[in-house]
Design an enzyme around this catalytic site. Structure first.
Site, PDB file in Angstrom:
ATOM      1  N   ASP A   1       0.898  -1.415  -0.069  1.00 19.74           N
ATOM      2  CA  ASP A   1       0.044  -0.055   0.097  1.00 19.74           C
ATOM      3  C   ASP A   1       0.907   1.342  -0.010  1.00 19.74           C
ATOM      4  OD1 ASP A   1      -0.168   0.990   2.935  1.00 19.74           O
ATOM      5  OD2 ASP A   1       0.159  -1.266   3.189  1.00 19.74           O
TER       6      ASP A   1
ATOM      7  N   ASP B   1      -9.828   3.085   5.707  1.00 19.29           N
ATOM      8  CA  ASP B   1      -8.676   3.149   6.506  1.00 19.29           C
ATOM      9  C   ASP B   1      -9.198   4.041   7.827  1.00 19.29           C
ATOM     10  OD1 ASP B   1      -6.505   3.517   8.150  1.00 19.29           O
ATOM     11  OD2 ASP B   1      -5.381   4.336   6.571  1.00 19.29           O
TER      12      ASP B   1
ATOM     13  N   GLU C   1      -8.470   4.173  11.769  1.00 19.01           N
ATOM     14  CA  GLU C   1      -7.605   3.870  12.726  1.00 19.01           C
ATOM     15  C   GLU C   1      -7.324   5.014  13.749  1.00 19.01           C
ATOM     16  OE1 GLU C   1      -3.162   3.998  11.351  1.00 19.01           O
ATOM     17  OE2 GLU C   1      -4.259   4.023   9.181  1.00 19.01           O
TER      18      GLU C   1
END
Length: 277
Positions: free
Chosen positions: A76, A165, A167
């Site tokens: 990534d 994503d 987090e």
């Protein structure tokens, strides 16, 4: 009553200020004293990338064994990698990639075209990811921004569904100021809007410790959303509630060529199957 001369007052204040400055300088020279270099850097908006909080919160262990069967290597990338040497990665065995497209509703990766198209042109199956900032705008609004700026999906066999994503907040409180139920609602709004726009359920990238802390270990997404787990160790470890297995695993941030390396939990034909939907 004594008369206070202005010059004398200024002199005394200057003396006090000088003494305080000297005392502070002395403290900073003592063992263990914090310096600017010791304080954690808070990045500017847009600088976040997948996994930036993993090592600090969960630590770093060993690498997975090379003998793990039926797994396919991937990477990534974000703007931090600039123009990526895709041929080098391809020749090293990397067969799939995710590229950061957007963050919040205020940032688009300036290297997105080179990275996203470069992975495709070399032969990789690739997808895009969105770095979530639940404290700035709603989940649905960010899903729209993502789809409108590179995060869409097409059934061409080379495009993976978009990834959320979600987090640690690199700009402030870990859970973005949301309660566990508020965070679950935000994520649900994002995934529902993404599916309505593209026809695909997005991948969810997260770390188990963050998921427990910020969603209360909610288990309601496992039946529809593939899990991309983040853990820099020899095994992926405990998974968040609701997922019996992971689809992808980010296992290191210190790989060759590009730091973030991942394993797809299956052979190459399973990567193809996720792309086709």
């Amino acid at each position: 009553m004594p008369v206070r001369r202005p010059g004398l007052i200024r002199h005394r204040r200057s003396a006090v200020a000088a003494a305080l400055t000297a005392a502070l300088a002395l403290l900073l020279t003592l063992p263990g004293a914090a310096t600017a270099a010791d304080r954690p850097h808070r990045p500017d908006r847009g600088e976040a990338y997948m996994g930036m909080g993993v090592a600090a919160h969960d630590g770093v262990g060993g690498l997975p064994s090379d003998s793990r069967a039926a797994q396919t290597e991937g990477v990534d990338v974000s703007s931090h990698q600039g123009n990526v040497a895709w041929s080098t990665l391809w020749n090293s065995g990397v067969k799939w990639a995710y590229v950061k497209a957007t963050e919040g509703t205020y940032y688009k990766n300036p290297y997105f075209a080179q990275q996203y198209n470069g992975a495709y042109n070399i032969g990789m199956i690739r997808g895009a990811y969105h770095f979530a900032t639940p404290d700035t705008t709603s989940g649905a609004t960010q899903a729209d921004y993502f789809v409108n700026n590179g995060g869409g999906w097409s059934r061409d066999g080379k495009t993976l569904p978009g990834a959320l994503d979600i987090e640690w907040n690199p700009y402030g409180a870990a859970c973005y100021g949301k309660s566990a139920s508020g965070m679950v609602t935000w994520i649900r709004d994002f995934v529902n809007r993404y599916k309505a726009r593209t026809g695909r359920a997005p991948v969810i990238y997260t770390a188990t410790s963050w998921w427990k802390q910020c969603t209360g270990n909610y288990g309601g997404f496992g039946s529809a959303n593939p899990l991309w787990i983040a853990r820099y160790n020899t095994t992926p470890g405990e998974l968040p509630a609701g997922w019996g297995y992971y689809t992808m695993w980010q296992y290191t941030s210190t790989g060759p060529t590009v730091g973030d390396h991942n394993k797809f939990n299956g052979a190459y034909d399973r990567v193809q199957a996720l792309a086709y939907g």
